[in-house]
Design an enzyme around this catalytic site. Structure first.
Site, PDB file in Angstrom:
ATOM      1  CE  LYS A  44       2.013   4.852   8.204  1.00 40.57           C
ATOM      2  NZ  LYS A  44       0.684   4.462   8.570  1.00 40.57           N
ATOM      3  CE1 TYR A  92      -3.724   2.491   0.648  1.00 33.52           C
ATOM      4  CE2 TYR A  92      -2.371   3.301   2.453  1.00 33.52           C
ATOM      5  CZ  TYR A  92      -3.469   3.446   1.618  1.00 33.52           C
ATOM      6  OH  TYR A  92      -4.285   4.550   1.733  1.00 33.52           O
ATOM      7  CG  ASP A  96       5.807   3.697   0.730  1.00 34.97           C
ATOM      8  OD1 ASP A  96       6.142   4.305   1.768  1.00 34.97           O
ATOM      9  OD2 ASP A  96       4.632   3.608   0.336  1.00 34.97           O
TER      10      ASP A  96
HETATM   11  N1  PMP Z   1       2.957   4.174   2.251  1.00 35.84           N
HETATM   12  C1  PMP Z   1       2.914   3.259   3.218  1.00 35.84           C
HETATM   13  C2  PMP Z   1       3.928   2.151   3.217  1.00 35.84           C
HETATM   14  C3  PMP Z   1       1.954   3.335   4.224  1.00 35.84           C
HETATM   15  O1  PMP Z   1       1.921   2.407   5.185  1.00 35.84           O
HETATM   16  C4  PMP Z   1       1.029   4.393   4.202  1.00 35.84           C
HETATM   17  C5  PMP Z   1      -0.056   4.554   5.259  1.00 35.84           C
HETATM   18  N2  PMP Z   1      -0.295   3.516   6.076  1.00 35.84           N
HETATM   19  C6  PMP Z   1       1.111   5.326   3.172  1.00 35.84           C
HETATM   20  C7  PMP Z   1       2.084   5.193   2.218  1.00 35.84           C
HETATM   21  C8  PMP Z   1       0.154   6.475   3.104  1.00 35.84           C
HETATM   22  O2  PMP Z   1       0.394   7.359   4.151  1.00 35.84           O
HETATM   23  P1  PMP Z   1      -0.746   8.351   4.670  1.00 35.84           P
HETATM   24  O3  PMP Z   1      -1.799   7.508   5.305  1.00 35.84           O
HETATM   25  O4  PMP Z   1      -0.033   9.247   5.621  1.00 35.84           O
HETATM   26  O5  PMP Z   1      -1.254   9.089   3.481  1.00 35.84           O
END
Ligand code: PMP
Length: 428
Positions: A266, A143, A238
């Site tokens: 995060k 994701y 990511d």
């Molecule tokens: N990339 C990863 C690996 C994530 O885990 C997340 C959110 N859980 C995101 C992108 C998206 O981040 P956000 O919810 O802050 O938009």
């Protein structure tokens, strides 16, 4: 017992779609009604009905130091008194960027944004502009936020709700996103053999967290680096979850791989809305105002988010032992769970990477999205509810990670183990 939460949820549903501002929070896949949180401190969250839970959600990863860490709260108070946003450069954002660039050797420079979604979306635009190509490859079950190009065979809430992509994403855009199974370098090679010259970037969670925790197979990330480099395709890590969690310098430091671009979020915001993307200077210099790739944000580099992020990173930097401590606590939990599972003959698999782990209710190894999806989600739901009843808050989905924080005490770990034993042993 959850009267106030139930009442709030019914009010919420009138004015917020589904009553929540992010789908998985609605507890759809685990049943029951979501608990509304009133406050949190250290390892514990308290709901509006006054019930307390040892928290392994950690706001889905950011709170590596636990809730309301005194240094973070102090930094926020101090920052708030000086004004909450200026829309102009600040000293704080320079210091945060310096901390990030110092921690991630593959990042020459970094741009702050407001969420992980925004970070990835911007990195993809940049990769397309840099390479002059339009295609991207992602791995099934990873994701990367909810930007249009990335809602294809995605993990996290998309997997939880069983959504096969999303209506509203133009087919002409979705077609540009190719997917291959995680951990499958042969499948990637096949796709690149056919379409490699159209591909701008391959994006990956170097350690997957959004289909539950899945570590890369030995050599997978190195081969990924090699095949992309050979074809002048950018490799995007990511590390929104893994950055500053698996190690101070993220998964890329742990596995000694240098991606071309990295996305963060995060932890670098200490619990405030934040994201960032960065990488090689020649690529980053294509961004406006140096280059032609437009990317901007009213609240980017927000002083409060930067203050909370800096306070968090400074503690992690000064106390590197934190990582050993986190890993040990997670290992203790996972080993004990494995024993309980074995003792009760429950077919399940525990995956752990550092301080993040997932208990999958399937006897088989979980190495990609297909094997993760074999998990018995009804059984997960019963387990989730049993744990919640006993005061342990886990993410309300099979396809998520549990996060251990520095605030979890030995007593918390013992209480969690007792709950595992009771719930998995059927004494719920
Ligand atoms: N990339 C990863 C690996 C994530 O885990 C997340 C959110 N859980 C995101 C992108 C998206 O981040 P956000 O919810 O802050 O938009």
């Amino acid at each position: 017992m959850t009267k106030k939460s139930i009442k709030l949820f019914s009010r919420a549903r009138r004015v917020i779609p589904g009553g929540v501002n992010s789908p998985v929070r609605a507890f759809r896949s685990v049943g029951g009604e979501p608990i509304f949180i009133d406050r949190a401190e250290g390892s514990v969250v308290r709901d509006v009905d006054g019930r307390e839970y040892i928290d392994y959600v950690a706001s889905w990863g950011p709170l590596i130091l636990g809730h309301a860490h005194p240094a973070v709260v102090k930094a926020l108070r101090k920052a708030a008194r000086r004004g909450t946003s200026y829309g102009a450069p600040t000293r704080g954002e320079v210091k945060l960027a310096e901390l990030i660039v110092e921690a991630f050797p593959a990042m020459d420079s970094v741009r702050m944004v407001n969420s992980g979604t925004e970070a990835v979306m911007s990195a993809i635009r940049l990769a397309r502009a840099y390479t002059g190509r339009t295609g991207i490859v992602k791995f099934e079950g990873c994701y990367h936020g909810h930007a249009d190009s990335l809602l294809v065979k995605a993990g996290s809430g998309v997997a939880t709700l069983g959504i096969p992509g999303s209506p509203g994403v133009p087919a002409s855009l979705a077609e540009l996103t190719l997917t291959v199974p995680y951990n499958d370098i042969t499948a990637l090679r096949a796709v690149l053999d056919e379409r490699g010259s159209d591909i701008a970037a391959v994006i990956v969670e170097p350690v997957a967290g959004n289909m539950g925790v899945i570590a890369p197979r030995p050599g997978f990330l190195r081969e990924l680096r090699e095949v992309t480099a050979r074809r002048n395709i950018l490799l995007i890590f990511d590390e929104v979850i893994t950055g500053f969690r698996l190690a101070y310098g993220g998964a890329q430091t742990l596995y000694t791989i240098e991606p071309d671009l990295t996305c963060l979020g995060k932890i670098i915001g200490g619990g405030l809305p934040v994201g960032a993307f960065g990488g090689r200077r020649d690529i980053m210099n294509m961004l406006a105002p140096i280059g032609p790739v437009y990317q901007a944000g009213t609240l980017s580099g927000n002083p409060l988010a930067v203050a909370a992020g800096r306070a968090t990173l400074e503690i992690l930097q000064k106390t590197p032992d934190i990582y050993d401590d986190l890993n040990l606590k997670a290992e203790t939990l996972c080993e004990a769970v494995k024993n309980v599972l074995q003792a009760h003959g429950i077919p399940a698999t525990v995956n752990r990477a550092g301080s993040m782990f997932t208990l999958f209710f399937t006897p088989d190894d979980v190495t990609d999205f297909a094997t993760a999806q074999k998990a018995d989600t009804d059984r997960f739901a019963r387990y989730f509810r049993g744990m919640l009843e006993r005061g342990i808050a886990l993410a309300p989905s099979q396809f998520e990670a549990a996060f251990v924080s520095a605030a979890h005490s030995d007593k918390d770990i013992r209480k969690t183990l007792e709950a595992f034993d009771a719930v998995l042993g059927g004494r719920t």
